[in-house]
Design a protein around this motif. Sequence first.
Motif, PDB file in Angstrom:
ATOM      1  N   GLU A   1      -0.020  -8.413  58.045  1.00 20.93           N
ATOM      2  CA  GLU A   1       1.384  -8.561  58.426  1.00 20.93           C
ATOM      3  C   GLU A   1       2.286  -7.695  57.545  1.00 20.93           C
ATOM      4  OE1 GLU A   1       2.552 -12.645  58.495  1.00 20.93           O
ATOM      5  OE2 GLU A   1       0.854 -13.215  59.756  1.00 20.93           O
ATOM      6  N   LEU A   2       1.776  -7.226  56.409  1.00 16.87           N
ATOM      7  CA  LEU A   2       2.573  -6.447  55.467  1.00 16.87           C
ATOM      8  C   LEU A   2       2.525  -4.948  55.749  1.00 16.87           C
ATOM      9  CD1 LEU A   2       1.593  -8.333  52.188  1.00 16.87           C
ATOM     10  CD2 LEU A   2       3.573  -8.716  53.682  1.00 16.87           C
ATOM     11  N   TRP A   3       1.435  -4.461  56.317  1.00 19.76           N
ATOM     12  CA  TRP A   3       1.298  -3.049  56.673  1.00 19.76           C
ATOM     13  C   TRP A   3       1.657  -2.911  58.151  1.00 19.76           C
ATOM     14  CZ3 TRP A   3      -0.238   1.044  53.500  1.00 19.76           C
ATOM     15  CH2 TRP A   3      -0.579   0.677  52.187  1.00 19.76           C
TER      16      TRP A   3
ATOM     17  N   LYS B   1       0.570  -6.337  45.737  1.00 22.00           N
ATOM     18  CA  LYS B   1       1.700  -6.603  46.626  1.00 22.00           C
ATOM     19  C   LYS B   1       1.361  -6.414  48.103  1.00 22.00           C
ATOM     20  CE  LYS B   1       4.432  -7.243  43.131  1.00 22.00           C
ATOM     21  NZ  LYS B   1       4.636  -8.569  42.631  1.00 22.00           N
ATOM     22  N   GLY B   2       0.452  -5.490  48.400  1.00 27.52           N
ATOM     23  CA  GLY B   2       0.154  -5.162  49.794  1.00 27.52           C
ATOM     24  C   GLY B   2      -1.048  -5.864  50.376  1.00 27.52           C
ATOM     25  N   GLY B   3      -1.882  -6.463  49.516  1.00 27.07           N
ATOM     26  CA  GLY B   3      -3.001  -7.245  49.998  1.00 27.07           C
ATOM     27  C   GLY B   3      -4.186  -6.472  50.542  1.00 27.07           C
ATOM     28  N   ILE B   4      -4.174  -5.158  50.470  1.00 30.95           N
ATOM     29  CA  ILE B   4      -5.284  -4.333  50.951  1.00 30.95           C
ATOM     30  C   ILE B   4      -5.942  -3.684  49.733  1.00 30.95           C
ATOM     31  CG2 ILE B   4      -5.944  -2.353  52.395  1.00 30.95           C
ATOM     32  CD1 ILE B   4      -4.854  -4.585  54.082  1.00 30.95           C
ATOM     33  N   ASN B   5      -7.266  -3.693  49.693  1.00 31.41           N
ATOM     34  CA  ASN B   5      -7.980  -3.103  48.554  1.00 31.41           C
ATOM     35  C   ASN B   5      -7.920  -1.577  48.641  1.00 31.41           C
ATOM     36  OD1 ASN B   5      -9.583  -2.356  46.463  1.00 31.41           O
ATOM     37  ND2 ASN B   5     -11.379  -3.468  47.136  1.00 31.41           N
ATOM     38  N   VAL B   6      -6.989  -1.015  47.892  1.00 37.07           N
ATOM     39  CA  VAL B   6      -6.790   0.432  47.875  1.00 37.07           C
ATOM     40  C   VAL B   6      -7.202   1.050  46.539  1.00 37.07           C
ATOM     41  CG1 VAL B   6      -4.902   0.382  49.555  1.00 37.07           C
ATOM     42  CG2 VAL B   6      -4.390   0.150  47.131  1.00 37.07           C
ATOM     43  N   ILE B   7      -7.766   0.248  45.632  1.00 32.16           N
ATOM     44  CA  ILE B   7      -7.967   0.712  44.261  1.00 32.16           C
ATOM     45  C   ILE B   7      -9.073   1.748  44.104  1.00 32.16           C
ATOM     46  CG2 ILE B   7      -7.020  -1.385  43.256  1.00 32.16           C
ATOM     47  CD1 ILE B   7      -9.844  -2.271  42.626  1.00 32.16           C
ATOM     48  N   TRP B   8      -9.831   2.028  45.124  1.00 35.02           N
ATOM     49  CA  TRP B   8     -10.942   2.974  45.008  1.00 35.02           C
ATOM     50  C   TRP B   8     -10.575   4.389  45.456  1.00 35.02           C
ATOM     51  CZ3 TRP B   8     -12.554   4.620  49.864  1.00 35.02           C
ATOM     52  CH2 TRP B   8     -12.129   3.842  50.936  1.00 35.02           C
ATOM     53  N   GLY B   9      -9.306   4.656  45.654  1.00 39.05           N
ATOM     54  CA  GLY B   9      -8.884   6.000  46.046  1.00 39.05           C
ATOM     55  C   GLY B   9      -9.014   7.002  44.913  1.00 39.05           C
ATOM     56  N   ASP B  10      -9.278   8.244  45.283  1.00 31.83           N
ATOM     57  CA  ASP B  10      -9.363   9.333  44.300  1.00 31.83           C
ATOM     58  C   ASP B  10      -8.003  10.017  44.192  1.00 31.83           C
ATOM     59  OD1 ASP B  10     -12.115   9.045  43.744  1.00 31.83           O
ATOM     60  OD2 ASP B  10     -12.617  10.132  45.579  1.00 31.83           O
ATOM     61  N   PRO B  11      -7.427  10.081  42.993  1.00 30.71           N
ATOM     62  CA  PRO B  11      -6.113  10.719  42.835  1.00 30.71           C
ATOM     63  C   PRO B  11      -6.168  12.202  43.199  1.00 30.71           C
ATOM     64  CG  PRO B  11      -6.828   9.675  40.769  1.00 30.71           C
ATOM     65  CD  PRO B  11      -7.950   9.577  41.734  1.00 30.71           C
ATOM     66  N   LEU B  12      -5.210  12.635  44.010  1.00 32.12           N
ATOM     67  CA  LEU B  12      -5.097  14.044  44.375  1.00 32.12           C
ATOM     68  C   LEU B  12      -3.930  14.717  43.674  1.00 32.12           C
ATOM     69  CD1 LEU B  12      -5.674  14.093  48.252  1.00 32.12           C
ATOM     70  CD2 LEU B  12      -7.247  14.809  46.455  1.00 32.12           C
ATOM     71  N   ASN B  13      -2.809  13.999  43.602  1.00 34.22           N
ATOM     72  CA  ASN B  13      -1.599  14.613  43.075  1.00 34.22           C
ATOM     73  C   ASN B  13      -0.643  13.511  42.623  1.00 34.22           C
ATOM     74  OD1 ASN B  13       0.333  16.518  42.438  1.00 34.22           O
ATOM     75  ND2 ASN B  13       0.963  16.888  44.543  1.00 34.22           N
ATOM     76  N   ALA B  14       0.197  13.845  41.677  1.00 32.83           N
ATOM     77  CA  ALA B  14       1.239  12.922  41.237  1.00 32.83           C
ATOM     78  C   ALA B  14       2.430  13.728  40.748  1.00 32.83           C
ATOM     79  CB  ALA B  14       0.721  12.013  40.123  1.00 32.83           C
ATOM     80  N   MET B  15       3.605  13.245  41.071  1.00 31.74           N
ATOM     81  CA  MET B  15       4.836  13.846  40.562  1.00 31.74           C
ATOM     82  C   MET B  15       5.816  12.726  40.263  1.00 31.74           C
ATOM     83  SD  MET B  15       6.040  15.591  44.237  1.00 31.74           S
ATOM     84  CE  MET B  15       6.082  17.140  43.537  1.00 31.74           C
ATOM     85  N   ASP B  16       6.644  12.955  39.255  1.00 32.80           N
ATOM     86  CA  ASP B  16       7.564  11.913  38.828  1.00 32.80           C
ATOM     87  C   ASP B  16       8.841  12.553  38.307  1.00 32.80           C
ATOM     88  OD1 ASP B  16       8.813   9.639  37.897  1.00 32.80           O
ATOM     89  OD2 ASP B  16       7.091   8.925  36.764  1.00 32.80           O
ATOM     90  N   THR B  17       9.980  12.132  38.864  1.00 31.41           N
ATOM     91  CA  THR B  17      11.275  12.653  38.412  1.00 31.41           C
ATOM     92  C   THR B  17      12.078  11.580  37.683  1.00 31.41           C
ATOM     93  OG1 THR B  17      12.432  12.105  40.474  1.00 31.41           O
ATOM     94  CG2 THR B  17      11.343  14.269  40.351  1.00 31.41           C
ATOM     95  N   HIS B  18      11.456  10.434  37.402  1.00 34.82           N
ATOM     96  CA  HIS B  18      12.157   9.395  36.647  1.00 34.82           C
ATOM     97  C   HIS B  18      12.534   9.935  35.267  1.00 34.82           C
ATOM     98  CE1 HIS B  18      10.293   6.702  39.622  1.00 34.82           C
ATOM     99  NE2 HIS B  18      11.356   5.941  39.393  1.00 34.82           N
TER     100      HIS B  18
END
Length: 184
Positions: free
Chosen positions: A104-106, A59-76
């Motif tokens: 143009e998206l960021w 959706k954002g058009g920037i290659n962000v897939i190589w990030g290292d996960p630091l934290n995640a939280m979910d209240t769904h």
Amino acid sequence: MADRAMHCCTFIDGEKIKLPARLLFFLPGIICISLATSYLLYDGSASASDPTLLWLYDKGGINVIWGDPLNAMDTHGGFHGDGSSLHVYYYTDSSMQPEMEESELWKKLPLSENVFNLIRNTIDNECAEAIPEVTNGYYFFYDRHSQTNDPYDESELWNRHSINCTVAIYDADEDILYVFEEDT
């Protein structure tokens, strides 16, 4: 002893086994060695298959897939899947920054008034409260509401009965990406 092992590979009940059938004897060992090798060569990064980063890349058009996960939280998990989530990723360098600048998206920080109100004026939302104030970087907004005309436009965010959106904030000083989802 070696003669007995060879004998077992070439004869069963006195019948000689052809070469292809004898190779099947070694197949489990070959499979085990292949699995062990692939495990050792795998770099351990789960980001390449992280659904949040894949969605954001799409959706954002920037290659962000190589990030290292630091934290995640979910209240769904509330009524009809209401809740929030926050995924935090670390990047080893600022190589995404030039792409974000050109996109143009960021958008360059500070956050727009609507996005600021979504994140900073939320009460008792542990996901939104966990996002620090970022002053140098970029943000991305995507409206996932079924009634949106333009998912990249946040102007209608507060004009509906519910909010379904994603906001990504990239901290250029710390090379950290925060991906926040809100569903009400």
